[in-house]
Every structure is written in structure tokens, then in C-alpha cells.
Write an enzyme that holds these catalytic residues in place. Structure first.
Site, PDB file in Angstrom:
ATOM      1  N   SER A   8       0.860  -1.184   0.000  1.00  0.00           N
ATOM      2  CA  SER A   8       0.000   0.000   0.000  1.00  0.00           C
ATOM      3  C   SER A   8       0.894   1.231   0.000  1.00  0.00           C
ATOM      4  O   SER A   8       1.641   1.461   0.954  1.00  0.00           O
ATOM      5  CB  SER A   8      -0.879   0.018   1.251  1.00  0.00           C
ATOM      6  OG  SER A   8      -1.351   1.343   1.451  1.00  0.00           O
ATOM      7  N   HIS A  33      -1.037  -1.397  -4.408  1.00  0.00           N
ATOM      8  CA  HIS A  33      -2.316  -1.091  -3.747  1.00  0.00           C
ATOM      9  C   HIS A  33      -2.411   0.412  -3.496  1.00  0.00           C
ATOM     10  O   HIS A  33      -1.555   1.000  -2.821  1.00  0.00           O
ATOM     11  CB  HIS A  33      -2.396  -1.870  -2.434  1.00  0.00           C
ATOM     12  CG  HIS A  33      -3.710  -1.765  -1.736  1.00  0.00           C
ATOM     13  ND1 HIS A  33      -4.802  -2.537  -2.065  1.00  0.00           N
ATOM     14  CD2 HIS A  33      -4.124  -0.971  -0.711  1.00  0.00           C
ATOM     15  CE1 HIS A  33      -5.823  -2.237  -1.270  1.00  0.00           C
ATOM     16  NE2 HIS A  33      -5.435  -1.288  -0.435  1.00  0.00           N
ATOM     17  N   ASP A  35      -4.628   3.405  -2.024  1.00  0.00           N
ATOM     18  CA  ASP A  35      -5.710   3.711  -1.092  1.00  0.00           C
ATOM     19  C   ASP A  35      -6.257   5.104  -1.355  1.00  0.00           C
ATOM     20  O   ASP A  35      -5.580   6.103  -1.111  1.00  0.00           O
ATOM     21  CB  ASP A  35      -5.195   3.615   0.347  1.00  0.00           C
ATOM     22  CG  ASP A  35      -5.020   2.169   0.778  1.00  0.00           C
ATOM     23  OD1 ASP A  35      -5.984   1.390   0.630  1.00  0.00           O
ATOM     24  OD2 ASP A  35      -3.923   1.814   1.245  1.00  0.00           O
ATOM     25  N   MET A  37      -8.908   7.913  -0.442  1.00  0.00           N
ATOM     26  CA  MET A  37      -9.758   8.319   0.688  1.00  0.00           C
ATOM     27  C   MET A  37     -10.253   9.747   0.486  1.00  0.00           C
ATOM     28  O   MET A  37      -9.518  10.583  -0.046  1.00  0.00           O
ATOM     29  CB  MET A  37      -8.956   8.241   1.991  1.00  0.00           C
ATOM     30  CG  MET A  37      -8.326   6.881   2.244  1.00  0.00           C
ATOM     31  SD  MET A  37      -7.572   6.822   3.877  1.00  0.00           S
ATOM     32  CE  MET A  37      -6.736   5.221   3.778  1.00  0.00           C
ATOM     33  N   HIS A  66      -8.207   0.871  -4.238  1.00  0.00           N
ATOM     34  CA  HIS A  66      -9.147   0.643  -3.145  1.00  0.00           C
ATOM     35  C   HIS A  66      -9.837   1.962  -2.843  1.00  0.00           C
ATOM     36  O   HIS A  66      -9.241   2.849  -2.232  1.00  0.00           O
ATOM     37  CB  HIS A  66      -8.348   0.107  -1.940  1.00  0.00           C
ATOM     38  CG  HIS A  66      -9.150  -0.126  -0.720  1.00  0.00           C
ATOM     39  ND1 HIS A  66      -8.574  -0.369   0.519  1.00  0.00           N
ATOM     40  CD2 HIS A  66     -10.486  -0.169  -0.522  1.00  0.00           C
ATOM     41  CE1 HIS A  66      -9.521  -0.547   1.413  1.00  0.00           C
ATOM     42  NE2 HIS A  66     -10.690  -0.426   0.820  1.00  0.00           N
ATOM     43  N   MET A  68     -12.072   4.241  -0.942  1.00  0.00           N
ATOM     44  CA  MET A  68     -12.774   4.488   0.329  1.00  0.00           C
ATOM     45  C   MET A  68     -13.416   5.861   0.207  1.00  0.00           C
ATOM     46  O   MET A  68     -13.055   6.814   0.913  1.00  0.00           O
ATOM     47  CB  MET A  68     -11.777   4.405   1.496  1.00  0.00           C
ATOM     48  CG  MET A  68     -11.339   2.974   1.774  1.00  0.00           C
ATOM     49  SD  MET A  68      -9.803   2.883   2.713  1.00  0.00           S
ATOM     50  CE  MET A  68      -8.626   3.014   1.358  1.00  0.00           C
ATOM     51  N   MET A 137     -11.283  -6.198   5.245  1.00  0.00           N
ATOM     52  CA  MET A 137     -10.562  -5.204   6.044  1.00  0.00           C
ATOM     53  C   MET A 137     -10.256  -5.799   7.412  1.00  0.00           C
ATOM     54  O   MET A 137     -11.168  -6.226   8.122  1.00  0.00           O
ATOM     55  CB  MET A 137     -11.410  -3.935   6.242  1.00  0.00           C
ATOM     56  CG  MET A 137     -11.690  -3.090   5.025  1.00  0.00           C
ATOM     57  SD  MET A 137     -10.321  -2.191   4.263  1.00  0.00           S
ATOM     58  CE  MET A 137      -9.361  -1.568   5.592  1.00  0.00           C
ATOM     59  N   GLY A 142      -9.079   3.897   6.871  1.00  0.00           N
ATOM     60  CA  GLY A 142      -8.783   5.311   7.089  1.00  0.00           C
ATOM     61  C   GLY A 142      -7.308   5.618   7.275  1.00  0.00           C
ATOM     62  O   GLY A 142      -6.846   6.664   6.851  1.00  0.00           O
ATOM     63  N   PHE A 143      -6.603   4.690   7.888  1.00  0.00           N
ATOM     64  CA  PHE A 143      -5.197   4.984   8.198  1.00  0.00           C
ATOM     65  C   PHE A 143      -4.342   3.735   8.077  1.00  0.00           C
ATOM     66  O   PHE A 143      -4.825   2.617   8.330  1.00  0.00           O
ATOM     67  CB  PHE A 143      -5.070   5.533   9.624  1.00  0.00           C
ATOM     68  CG  PHE A 143      -5.891   6.764   9.850  1.00  0.00           C
ATOM     69  CD1 PHE A 143      -5.413   8.014   9.457  1.00  0.00           C
ATOM     70  CD2 PHE A 143      -7.153   6.679  10.420  1.00  0.00           C
ATOM     71  CE1 PHE A 143      -6.188   9.155   9.638  1.00  0.00           C
ATOM     72  CE2 PHE A 143      -7.937   7.807  10.600  1.00  0.00           C
ATOM     73  CZ  PHE A 143      -7.457   9.054  10.205  1.00  0.00           C
ATOM     74  N   GLY A 144      -3.069   3.942   7.750  1.00  0.00           N
ATOM     75  CA  GLY A 144      -2.092   2.870   7.831  1.00  0.00           C
ATOM     76  C   GLY A 144      -1.627   2.739   9.277  1.00  0.00           C
ATOM     77  O   GLY A 144      -1.954   3.575  10.130  1.00  0.00           O
ATOM     78  N   GLY A 145      -0.894   1.684   9.537  1.00  0.00           N
ATOM     79  CA  GLY A 145      -0.247   1.547  10.842  1.00  0.00           C
ATOM     80  C   GLY A 145      -1.144   1.161  12.005  1.00  0.00           C
ATOM     81  O   GLY A 145      -0.765   1.321  13.163  1.00  0.00           O
ATOM     82  N   ASP A 174      -6.432  -6.748   4.263  1.00  0.00           N
ATOM     83  CA  ASP A 174      -5.877  -5.393   4.249  1.00  0.00           C
ATOM     84  C   ASP A 174      -5.968  -4.772   5.633  1.00  0.00           C
ATOM     85  O   ASP A 174      -7.067  -4.557   6.161  1.00  0.00           O
ATOM     86  CB  ASP A 174      -6.661  -4.557   3.224  1.00  0.00           C
ATOM     87  CG  ASP A 174      -6.134  -3.135   3.068  1.00  0.00           C
ATOM     88  OD1 ASP A 174      -5.088  -2.802   3.652  1.00  0.00           O
ATOM     89  OD2 ASP A 174      -6.778  -2.358   2.333  1.00  0.00           O
ATOM     90  N   GLY A 175      -4.797  -4.463   6.206  1.00  0.00           N
ATOM     91  CA  GLY A 175      -4.739  -3.750   7.476  1.00  0.00           C
ATOM     92  C   GLY A 175      -3.991  -4.529   8.538  1.00  0.00           C
ATOM     93  O   GLY A 175      -4.355  -5.648   8.878  1.00  0.00           O
ATOM     94  N   GLY A 176      -2.896  -3.932   9.010  1.00  0.00           N
ATOM     95  CA  GLY A 176      -2.135  -4.559  10.093  1.00  0.00           C
ATOM     96  C   GLY A 176      -1.438  -5.848   9.691  1.00  0.00           C
ATOM     97  O   GLY A 176      -1.154  -6.691  10.539  1.00  0.00           O
ATOM     98  N   GLY A 196       1.219  -1.902   4.039  1.00  0.00           N
ATOM     99  CA  GLY A 196       1.830  -0.584   3.904  1.00  0.00           C
ATOM    100  C   GLY A 196       3.042  -0.476   4.805  1.00  0.00           C
ATOM    101  O   GLY A 196       4.194  -0.555   4.351  1.00  0.00           O
TER     102      GLY A 196
END
Ligand code: DX5
Ligand code: ZN
Length: 217
Positions: A8, A33, A35, A37, A66, A68, A137, A142-145, A174-176, A196
Site C-alpha cells: 500500500s 495497492h 488507497d 480516501m 481501493h 474508500m 478489512m 482510514g489509516f495505515g499503521g 488489508d490492514g495490520g 503498507g
């Protein structure tokens, strides 16, 4: 099942995005990827179609966009023309998911549906024939990390739904995602892993090794 890694670019250096895309491409990324937003569907603003268009000459890899954003329908054509290969939308982003998926397909692109942690798989039950990618998800968008939410049963159920179709539908988490959570989602049946933070940490010299570790090699 071949595992694909989708860095990402949300975690890339935005001041040199073209260079970053080339670097992860060369480091072994399968998809890029992206993102998108809007500060409305999610509490953050990132990338629009002009940036996708500017990045397109920097990589031949699959551009996995993606979205959002809500509404998404008015922007599908712009992302298609900008060079997206896969366009993924959230079912909450418009009143007619089936029609939006038809639109993406009619634009000649692969159609994805992204499900927030609280959104059930039943939302897509009746439009599986129009879906090329299911994104689960594993954080709130909304956010990386952010920390991984272990929705492993949901991933396993999505895998069963895909296998029942007999069609090659991507199952993306996707995420974490880091080397440890990557193993968990792969074991649950995911075959495309978005990452990401875990891809971009350590800078360009680390990308190849980071991607290898996410693949479980
Ligand atoms: C979150 C995005 C993710 C995010 C992943 O809304 O959809 O793609 O960039 O970032 P990490 O891998 O840092 O959790
Ligand atoms: Zn994403």
C-alpha cells in the site's frame, strides 16, 4: 495457491511516489495497492485519479485501487481511465452495489468489494458472479499503521464462498499485515496481502526482504 503481495503506497514517501512505486515493483510486489480516501467515507484524504494516472508509467504491475469514497459511482470512470486494473468499492458507498460492479466490469476493469470489519459477507452473496476480488478489512479503513483485527473466521468463510464459485476470485486481507499476521491470514485462505507499514519500513534497501517475509519465505 500463489500468494501475491500488494504494497500500500499510503506508507510510501509521498514526495517521491513514482520512485517508490518503481522500487516496490523491482523488489517483487505483485500488485500496487492504492488507497483512495475522501475525508467523508473515511476520516482521511489521500490520492485521486490524477495521481494514479501520473504513477501509471512507473510500473506495469496490477494497479489495485481501493476506493474508500462515497459516493464512488461518479468516479469509477476516472479511475478506469487513469489506469486502474482492479477497482474495489465498499458496499456502503452507494445504494446499488450490483449496478456499481456492473459499471466497473463495463469499463473493462476487475471489480472488487471491500468489507469493513463490521460488514457481513452476506452483502455480496447475491453478486458473486460480478466480483473478481473480495477485500477483507482487518482494520477500520482510514489509516495505515493500525493493529490487526483477527477476523480469521470471516476470511475462511470468504474462502469457502469463493471456492464454491469455482472462479478465480482474489481474497485480499488489508490492514495490520506483518510477517506474523500474514501467516494467519494465509492459513485462513487469503491469497493477496496488502501491507503498507510492513513493506515500506526501513526504506528502499529493505523492500525486497520485507516482501519476502510477508510472503512467508
Ligand atoms: C487502510 C488501508 C490500508 C492501509 C494498510 O484504510 O486500506 O491499505 O494502507 O496499512 P498497514 O499495512 O500499515 O496497516
Ligand atoms: Zn487498502
Amino acid at each position: 495457491m500463489s500468494i501475491r503481495i500488494a504494497p500500500s503506497i499510503l506508507s510510501a514517501d509521498f514526495a517521491k511516489l513514482g520512485e517508490e512505486v518503481r522500487a516496490v515493483d523491482e523488489a517483487g510486489a505483485d500488485y500496487i495497492h492504492i488507497d483512495v480516501m475522501d475525508g467523508h467515507f473515511v476520516p482521511n484524504i489521500t490520492i485521486g485519479p490524477d495521481v494514479v494516472k501520473a504513477l501509471r508509467p512507473h510500473s506495469k504491475k496490477t494497479f489495485d485501487c481501493h476506493l474508500m469514497i462515497a459516493p464512488a459511482d461518479p468516479y469509477l470512470e476516472a479511475f478506469a481511465q487513469a489506469g486502474a486494473d482492479i477497482i474495489t468499492i465498499h458496499p456502503e458507498a452507494g445504494p446499488h452495489l450490483h449496478r456499481s460492479l456492473q459499471t466497473i466490469r463495463a469499463l473493462g476493469k476487475k471489480a472488487g468489494v471491500s468489507l469493513n470489519p463490521a460488514t457481513p459477507l452476506s452483502v455480496i452473496e447475491n453478486c458473486m458472479d460480478l466480483i473478481d476480488l473480495i477485500l477483507i478489512m482487518t482494520v477500520n479503513p482510514g489509516f495505515g499503521g493500525q493493529s490487526f483485527i483477527p477476523l480469521l473466521d470471516k476470511i475462511a468463510q470468504a474462502r469457502a464462498m469463493i471456492d464454491a464459485t469455482g472462479r478465480p476470485i482474489d481474497l485480499e486481507a488489508d490492514g495490520g499485515i506483518n510477517p506474523e499476521t500474514s501467516k494467519q491470514v494465509r492459513e485462513a485462505g487469503a491469497d493477496v496481502l496488502v501491507a503498507g507499514t510492513a513493506t515500506f519500513k526501513g526504506g528502499p534497501d529493505s523492500y525486497a526482504q520485507n516482501i519476502k517475509m510477508l510472503r512467508g519465505e
